[in-house]
Design a protein around this motif. Structure first.
Motif, PDB file in Angstrom:
ATOM      1  N   LEU A   1      41.772   1.282-138.425  1.00  0.00           N
ATOM      2  CA  LEU A   1      41.465   2.569-137.825  1.00  0.00           C
ATOM      3  C   LEU A   1      40.783   2.403-136.475  1.00  0.00           C
ATOM      4  N   ARG A   2      39.850   1.484-136.392  1.00  0.00           N
ATOM      5  CA  ARG A   2      39.166   1.259-135.122  1.00  0.00           C
ATOM      6  C   ARG A   2      40.152   0.785-134.049  1.00  0.00           C
TER       7      ARG A   2
ATOM      8  N   ALA B   1      53.061  -1.994-131.526  1.00  0.00           N
ATOM      9  CA  ALA B   1      53.581  -2.779-132.651  1.00  0.00           C
ATOM     10  C   ALA B   1      52.451  -3.488-133.387  1.00  0.00           C
ATOM     11  N   ASP B   2      51.487  -4.005-132.641  1.00  0.00           N
ATOM     12  CA  ASP B   2      50.329  -4.647-133.276  1.00  0.00           C
ATOM     13  C   ASP B   2      49.542  -3.648-134.117  1.00  0.00           C
ATOM     14  N   VAL B   3      49.372  -2.443-133.585  1.00  0.00           N
ATOM     15  CA  VAL B   3      48.665  -1.406-134.339  1.00  0.00           C
ATOM     16  C   VAL B   3      49.431  -1.062-135.609  1.00  0.00           C
ATOM     17  N   TYR B   4      50.756  -0.941-135.498  1.00  0.00           N
ATOM     18  CA  TYR B   4      51.591  -0.597-136.658  1.00  0.00           C
ATOM     19  C   TYR B   4      51.462  -1.656-137.758  1.00  0.00           C
TER      20      TYR B   4
ATOM     21  N   ARG C   1      35.109   8.342-136.539  1.00  0.00           N
ATOM     22  CA  ARG C   1      35.235   8.197-137.990  1.00  0.00           C
ATOM     23  C   ARG C   1      35.150   6.727-138.378  1.00  0.00           C
ATOM     24  N   ALA C   2      35.848   5.865-137.622  1.00  0.00           N
ATOM     25  CA  ALA C   2      35.795   4.431-137.917  1.00  0.00           C
ATOM     26  C   ALA C   2      34.388   3.885-137.724  1.00  0.00           C
TER      27      ALA C   2
ATOM     28  N   GLU D   1      41.567   6.549-147.154  1.00  0.00           N
ATOM     29  CA  GLU D   1      41.256   7.576-146.169  1.00  0.00           C
ATOM     30  C   GLU D   1      41.368   7.013-144.752  1.00  0.00           C
ATOM     31  N   ALA D   2      40.865   5.796-144.554  1.00  0.00           N
ATOM     32  CA  ALA D   2      40.943   5.161-143.239  1.00  0.00           C
ATOM     33  C   ALA D   2      42.389   4.889-142.844  1.00  0.00           C
ATOM     34  N   VAL D   3      43.207   4.508-143.802  1.00  0.00           N
ATOM     35  CA  VAL D   3      44.627   4.272-143.528  1.00  0.00           C
ATOM     36  C   VAL D   3      45.310   5.559-143.077  1.00  0.00           C
ATOM     37  N   GLY D   4      45.001   6.667-143.756  1.00  0.00           N
ATOM     38  CA  GLY D   4      45.572   7.940-143.355  1.00  0.00           C
ATOM     39  C   GLY D   4      45.176   8.318-141.936  1.00  0.00           C
ATOM     40  N   SER D   5      43.914   8.090-141.580  1.00  0.00           N
ATOM     41  CA  SER D   5      43.456   8.393-140.229  1.00  0.00           C
ATOM     42  C   SER D   5      44.140   7.499-139.207  1.00  0.00           C
ATOM     43  N   ALA D   6      44.244   6.204-139.514  1.00  0.00           N
ATOM     44  CA  ALA D   6      44.876   5.263-138.589  1.00  0.00           C
ATOM     45  C   ALA D   6      46.348   5.601-138.378  1.00  0.00           C
TER      46      ALA D   6
END
Length: 417
Positions: free
Chosen positions: A357-358, A299-302, A385-386, A262-267
């Motif tokens: 996510l955060r 890119a870091d977030v990805y 959410r995070a 779920e967190a991955v989907g949000s991120a």
């Protein structure tokens, strides 16, 4: 582990994404969280009638679809993308598996079909400041007790052949609106102290419920007060005292895997929205997204999101393999069997998912500029959410500590090799 999704899994994700895109946009989301129930009943009806989502991981003989935790986690990845407020987590992830594992044959036959059909929702009421303790996500729950007297907790006693509950539970996910409560209570007094689970109707005499103000409004919480409430013991009277704590600990792995997905989907969704925005917003005559510094940050977030996805998918797969098919016959003595593959995988995946996510939400707020800090924009909802999930099921460093402990990484004071 086969990293390719099956045709059925792809269809679940595609259909759910299309439905949520139509029925759970930003306007619908804010309207739902502002309602007394905290979710949209019409959306919940669509999820149940069109997709059978509440019964996805329940056996077919109880009205479920007969899939495993893996499919449920993949479905929750899609609900995480839209932050869809629904009773799915409380009903299908936290409560139904415990009833399936510990309930008697008659109790499973009576309760589970209604939960699988979505006609009834349920909530797990575990006393204490942190649900993660009961689920053994942040520490061993060997010493967990549902009691606490007037300072907190729930006490159970026998009266005229019935079980009666007295006490209070705070921070119950969907506790203010669920039709059925699964309450952890302390029994046996001091001499035979143990924790048991009890079924309580949400509208039973003596039940007082109040919706609480929560950091994450998309996960509504309620306070449940029990004032000499008649309850039904879940399972057999002669069940072992450790059965409940063992079931909760085993459930923690699958809960963590679902939450990680779920967190991955949000991120992923907040990253998509940020990339779209920086491609449109211009500064000095060119899109902000064309600046190298912005590209590096995204890119870091990805990379973080993709790493979290790999961990979450592995945890979901391991939970599904360990628990086997939902159609398998449940065992009260071994309510769940996550197996060696899943030991600690759920907690690690959840820690990585919450970090991703955060980070994605924080960068999203920053790169949206001034609008990212406003109440009207959705960026803060992903950040909450995070933060909210970390308060309920974390924090991240304790999730990792527990995973290392469960895997025996530092057994005997030395690193296991």
């Amino acid at each position: 582990m086969d990293t390719c999704l099956t045709a059925e899994q792809d269809e679940i994700r595609r259909t759910l994404r299309e439905l949520l895109h139509k029925r759970c946009g930003p306007v619908e989301l804010r309207t739902a969280v502002g309602s007394p129930a905290g979710h949209d009943p019409l959306l919940w009806t669509a999820l149940t009638d069109q997709l059978g989502l509440p019964g996805l991981a329940l056996p077919e003989r109880y009205g479920g679809v007969g899939c495993s935790v893996t499919e449920l986690a993949l479905a929750c990845e899609e609900t995480g993308r839209s932050l869809a407020p629904s009773p799915l987590l409380a009903t299908s992830v936290l409560t139904a598996p415990l009833i399936l594992a510990l309930g008697t044959r008659a109790q499973r036959a009576e309760v589970l079909p209604g939960l699988a059909a979505g006609a009834r929702t349920a909530a797990l009421a575990v006393p204490g400041p942190n649900l993660a303790t009961a689920l053994a996500l942040t520490c061993s729950n060997a010493g967990f007790a549902a009691g606490g007297g007037r300072a907190g907790g729930v006490q159970a006693r026998r009266a005229d052949g019935d079980w009666r509950l007295y006490g209070q539970v705070d921070q119950v996910l969907d506790g203010h609106s669920a039709g059925l409560l699964l309450v952890a209570a302390h029994t046996g007094g001091f001499a035979r102290s143990r924790t048991r689970l009890f079924l309580v109707a949400g509208d039973a005499p003596g039940v007082v419920r109040t919706r609480q103000t929560a950091l994450d409004a998309t996960r509504p919480q309620g306070r449940v007060q029990l004032r000499d409430v008649r309850a039904e013991l879940l399972g057999e009277e002669e069940a072992e005292g450790e059965a409940v704590s063992s079931a909760l600990a085993a459930l923690g792995e699958s809960v963590a895997a679902v939450l990680a997905c779920e967190a991955v989907g949000s991120a992923e969704r907040v990253l998509e929205r940020t990339v779209e925005y920086v491609g449109q917003r211009e500064q000095f005559g060119r899109p902000v997204g064309s600046f190298q510094a912005v590209k590096h940050r995204l890119a870091d977030v990805y990379v973080g999101v993709q790493a979290a996805r790999s961990a979450a998918y592995y945890a979901a797969w391991a939970s599904g393999v360990g628990a086997g098919s939902a159609s398998a016959s449940p065992s009260a003595s071994e309510p769940f069997s996550p197996g060696l593959e899943a030991r600690g995988a759920g907690g690690l995946a959840l820690a990585q998912g919450l970090e991703a996510l955060r980070g994605a939400a924080a960068e999203g707020i920053q790169l949206h500029g001034g609008i990212g800090f406003t109440w009207e924009h959705d960026a803060h909802l992903y950040f909450k959410r995070a933060a909210g999930d970390e308060l309920l099921f974390g924090p991240v460093h304790r999730l990792r500590d527990r995973a290392a402990e469960a895997a025996g990484l530092f057994a005997g004071g030395a690193v296991a090799v």
